[in-house]
Design a protein around this motif. Structure first.
Motif, PDB file in Angstrom:
ATOM      1  N   ASP A 160      -1.286 -10.556  -1.738  1.00  0.00           N
ATOM      2  CA  ASP A 160      -0.627 -10.190  -0.452  1.00  0.00           C
ATOM      3  C   ASP A 160      -0.292  -8.563  -0.533  1.00  0.00           C
ATOM      4  O   ASP A 160      -0.693  -7.993   0.434  1.00  0.00           O
ATOM      5  CB  ASP A 160       0.306 -11.120  -0.100  1.00  0.00           C
ATOM      6  CG  ASP A 160      -0.164 -12.493   0.269  1.00  0.00           C
ATOM      7  OD1 ASP A 160      -1.128 -12.616   0.593  1.00  0.00           O
ATOM      8  OD2 ASP A 160       0.732 -13.295   0.617  1.00  0.00           O
ATOM      9  N   VAL A 161       0.410  -8.340  -1.491  1.00  0.00           N
ATOM     10  CA  VAL A 161       1.025  -6.958  -1.461  1.00  0.00           C
ATOM     11  C   VAL A 161       0.063  -5.908  -1.830  1.00  0.00           C
ATOM     12  O   VAL A 161      -0.130  -4.920  -1.180  1.00  0.00           O
ATOM     13  CB  VAL A 161       1.892  -6.925  -2.577  1.00  0.00           C
ATOM     14  CG1 VAL A 161       2.320  -5.248  -2.878  1.00  0.00           C
ATOM     15  CG2 VAL A 161       3.284  -7.650  -2.420  1.00  0.00           C
ATOM     16  N   ALA A 162      -1.066  -6.201  -2.723  1.00  0.00           N
ATOM     17  CA  ALA A 162      -2.129  -5.180  -3.063  1.00  0.00           C
ATOM     18  C   ALA A 162      -2.887  -4.993  -1.652  1.00  0.00           C
ATOM     19  O   ALA A 162      -3.282  -4.054  -1.167  1.00  0.00           O
ATOM     20  CB  ALA A 162      -2.905  -5.862  -3.969  1.00  0.00           C
ATOM     21  N   ASN A 163      -3.082  -6.185  -0.907  1.00  0.00           N
ATOM     22  CA  ASN A 163      -4.066  -5.945   0.336  1.00  0.00           C
ATOM     23  C   ASN A 163      -3.173  -5.186   1.620  1.00  0.00           C
ATOM     24  O   ASN A 163      -3.989  -4.505   2.142  1.00  0.00           O
ATOM     25  CB  ASN A 163      -4.431  -7.271   0.833  1.00  0.00           C
ATOM     26  CG  ASN A 163      -5.645  -7.937  -0.042  1.00  0.00           C
ATOM     27  OD1 ASN A 163      -6.518  -7.112  -0.332  1.00  0.00           O
ATOM     28  ND2 ASN A 163      -5.605  -9.127  -0.633  1.00  0.00           N
ATOM     29  N   VAL A 164      -2.037  -5.419   1.286  1.00  0.00           N
ATOM     30  CA  VAL A 164      -1.198  -4.561   2.573  1.00  0.00           C
ATOM     31  C   VAL A 164      -1.390  -3.326   2.124  1.00  0.00           C
ATOM     32  O   VAL A 164      -1.538  -2.435   3.022  1.00  0.00           O
ATOM     33  CB  VAL A 164       0.056  -4.992   2.498  1.00  0.00           C
ATOM     34  CG1 VAL A 164       1.133  -3.878   3.301  1.00  0.00           C
ATOM     35  CG2 VAL A 164       0.227  -6.556   3.263  1.00  0.00           C
ATOM     36  N   VAL A 165      -1.051  -2.816   0.947  1.00  0.00           N
ATOM     37  CA  VAL A 165      -1.207  -1.476   0.343  1.00  0.00           C
ATOM     38  C   VAL A 165      -2.613  -0.892   0.505  1.00  0.00           C
ATOM     39  O   VAL A 165      -2.780   0.298   0.966  1.00  0.00           O
ATOM     40  CB  VAL A 165      -0.642  -1.288  -1.015  1.00  0.00           C
ATOM     41  CG1 VAL A 165      -0.773   0.199  -1.422  1.00  0.00           C
ATOM     42  CG2 VAL A 165       0.797  -1.678  -1.168  1.00  0.00           C
ATOM     43  N   ARG A 166      -3.372  -1.548   0.216  1.00  0.00           N
ATOM     44  CA  ARG A 166      -4.838  -1.262   0.453  1.00  0.00           C
ATOM     45  C   ARG A 166      -5.209  -0.722   1.835  1.00  0.00           C
ATOM     46  O   ARG A 166      -5.876   0.294   2.326  1.00  0.00           O
ATOM     47  CB  ARG A 166      -5.923  -2.301   0.028  1.00  0.00           C
ATOM     48  CG  ARG A 166      -6.987  -2.071   0.255  1.00  0.00           C
ATOM     49  CD  ARG A 166      -8.207  -3.255  -0.276  1.00  0.00           C
ATOM     50  NE  ARG A 166      -9.541  -2.867  -0.334  1.00  0.00           N
ATOM     51  CZ  ARG A 166     -10.509  -3.545  -0.517  1.00  0.00           C
ATOM     52  NH1 ARG A 166     -10.176  -4.862  -0.457  1.00  0.00           N
ATOM     53  NH2 ARG A 166     -11.643  -3.365  -0.249  1.00  0.00           N
ATOM     54  N   ALA A 167      -4.491  -1.648   2.937  1.00  0.00           N
ATOM     55  CA  ALA A 167      -4.721  -1.323   4.194  1.00  0.00           C
ATOM     56  C   ALA A 167      -4.135  -0.041   4.644  1.00  0.00           C
ATOM     57  O   ALA A 167      -4.581   0.701   5.480  1.00  0.00           O
ATOM     58  CB  ALA A 167      -4.124  -2.470   5.183  1.00  0.00           C
ATOM     59  N   ILE A 168      -2.644   0.030   4.081  1.00  0.00           N
ATOM     60  CA  ILE A 168      -2.279   1.422   4.434  1.00  0.00           C
ATOM     61  C   ILE A 168      -3.022   2.754   3.684  1.00  0.00           C
ATOM     62  O   ILE A 168      -3.104   3.652   4.381  1.00  0.00           O
ATOM     63  CB  ILE A 168      -0.821   1.694   3.659  1.00  0.00           C
ATOM     64  CG1 ILE A 168       0.148   0.388   4.183  1.00  0.00           C
ATOM     65  CG2 ILE A 168      -0.137   2.974   3.685  1.00  0.00           C
ATOM     66  CD1 ILE A 168       1.322   0.490   3.262  1.00  0.00           C
ATOM     67  N   ILE A 169      -3.367   2.397   2.552  1.00  0.00           N
ATOM     68  CA  ILE A 169      -4.452   3.661   2.058  1.00  0.00           C
ATOM     69  C   ILE A 169      -5.582   3.916   2.910  1.00  0.00           C
ATOM     70  O   ILE A 169      -6.128   4.901   3.414  1.00  0.00           O
ATOM     71  CB  ILE A 169      -4.674   3.226   0.482  1.00  0.00           C
ATOM     72  CG1 ILE A 169      -3.525   3.227  -0.237  1.00  0.00           C
ATOM     73  CG2 ILE A 169      -5.855   4.159   0.081  1.00  0.00           C
ATOM     74  CD1 ILE A 169      -3.775   2.647  -1.858  1.00  0.00           C
ATOM     75  N   ARG A 170      -6.126   2.833   3.387  1.00  0.00           N
ATOM     76  CA  ARG A 170      -7.434   3.137   4.413  1.00  0.00           C
ATOM     77  C   ARG A 170      -7.150   4.016   5.503  1.00  0.00           C
ATOM     78  O   ARG A 170      -7.962   4.370   5.989  1.00  0.00           O
ATOM     79  CB  ARG A 170      -7.923   1.353   4.985  1.00  0.00           C
ATOM     80  CG  ARG A 170      -8.826   0.822   3.959  1.00  0.00           C
ATOM     81  CD  ARG A 170      -9.563  -0.407   4.634  1.00  0.00           C
ATOM     82  NE  ARG A 170     -10.048  -1.039   3.765  1.00  0.00           N
ATOM     83  CZ  ARG A 170      -9.598  -2.519   3.703  1.00  0.00           C
ATOM     84  NH1 ARG A 170      -8.652  -3.010   4.674  1.00  0.00           N
ATOM     85  NH2 ARG A 170      -9.877  -3.323   2.945  1.00  0.00           N
ATOM     86  N   LYS A 171      -5.959   3.966   5.933  1.00  0.00           N
ATOM     87  CA  LYS A 171      -5.579   4.843   7.044  1.00  0.00           C
ATOM     88  C   LYS A 171      -5.664   6.285   6.970  1.00  0.00           C
ATOM     89  O   LYS A 171      -5.656   7.195   7.525  1.00  0.00           O
ATOM     90  CB  LYS A 171      -4.056   4.336   7.691  1.00  0.00           C
ATOM     91  CG  LYS A 171      -3.849   3.235   8.318  1.00  0.00           C
ATOM     92  CD  LYS A 171      -2.717   2.849   8.473  1.00  0.00           C
ATOM     93  CE  LYS A 171      -2.394   1.550   9.210  1.00  0.00           C
ATOM     94  NZ  LYS A 171      -2.936   1.506  10.600  1.00  0.00           N
ATOM     95  N   LEU A 172      -5.910   6.471   5.440  1.00  0.00           N
ATOM     96  CA  LEU A 172      -6.202   7.703   4.920  1.00  0.00           C
ATOM     97  C   LEU A 172      -7.552   8.326   4.903  1.00  0.00           C
ATOM     98  O   LEU A 172      -7.795   9.480   4.574  1.00  0.00           O
ATOM     99  CB  LEU A 172      -5.471   8.190   3.659  1.00  0.00           C
ATOM    100  CG  LEU A 172      -4.030   7.938   3.521  1.00  0.00           C
ATOM    101  CD1 LEU A 172      -3.462   7.733   2.066  1.00  0.00           C
ATOM    102  CD2 LEU A 172      -3.359   9.069   4.204  1.00  0.00           C
ATOM    103  N   LEU A 173      -8.510   7.261   5.057  1.00  0.00           N
ATOM    104  CA  LEU A 173      -9.762   7.563   4.811  1.00  0.00           C
ATOM    105  C   LEU A 173     -10.480   8.215   6.097  1.00  0.00           C
ATOM    106  O   LEU A 173      -9.824   7.981   7.293  1.00  0.00           O
ATOM    107  CB  LEU A 173     -10.596   6.178   4.527  1.00  0.00           C
ATOM    108  CG  LEU A 173     -10.303   5.650   3.108  1.00  0.00           C
ATOM    109  CD1 LEU A 173     -10.845   4.250   3.145  1.00  0.00           C
ATOM    110  CD2 LEU A 173     -10.560   6.426   2.103  1.00  0.00           C
TER     111      LEU A 173
END
Length: 173
Positions: A160-173
């Motif tokens: 869960d934590v890794a997928n939330v952080v992954r989604a945050i990072i996607r906003k930088l793409l």
């Protein structure tokens, strides 16, 4: 030069208003960032737990998230050590879990941090995707050894934590 009392009060009120508006803008960035994640409540919990989030930009919020993945990985590694002492029959699966969680804290997290600091969000996202996969690999290792996992909650939490952080990072793409 003398300042009048009303003028001093007015200047203090303007300063207070500016500070409050700035703080509200920072909270709004956090809320907007968390809206696009798989769990906005978990995202808010992660980001608001770190005081640095109040002044962070999106990259800073992503770095806070990566730190949360690291902390979760270290916590799980401690759990594995404790389980190895109390549940010898789970040792093969636990050894495999230790390997994959060491990969999270020794490889995935540092590569994600470096990628965010150098502006290569795609590689940071991959590190977080790998962290989520590692949690699933650990969970699956118990079944492969004919055992029931005592780590389901921890593995799901890491996923869960890794997928939330992954989604945050996607906003930088």
């Amino acid at each position: 030069m003398k300042f009048s009392f009303p003028l001093t009060i007015l200047l203090l009120l303007l300063l207070l208003q500016q500070t409050l508006l700035s703080a509200m803008a920072d909270i709004q960035l956090i809320k907007n960032t968390c809206k696009g994640t798989p769990s906005s409540s978990l995202c808010l919990k992660i980001l608001l737990a770190d005081p640095k989030s109040q002044n962070a930009d999106l990259t800073g919020l992503a770095l806070i998230g990566v730190d949360a993945v690291n902390n979760k990985g270290l916590e799980i590694l401690e759990q594995i050590v404790a389980l190895k002492k109390s549940r010898q029959e789970l040792r093969p699966a636990l050894d495999h879990c230790a390997e994959v969680y060491h990969a999270v804290v020794d490889a995935d997290v540092p590569s994600s941090r470096d990628a965010l600091r150098t502006g290569v969000a795609k590689f940071a996202e991959q590190g977080m995707a790998d962290s989520a996969v590692e949690a699933q690999v650990c969970e699956g290792s118990f079944g492969e050894h004919g055992r029931t996992s005592p780590m389901t909650g921890s593995n799901n939490a890491m996923d869960d934590v890794a997928n939330v952080v992954r989604a945050i990072i996607r906003k930088l793409l």
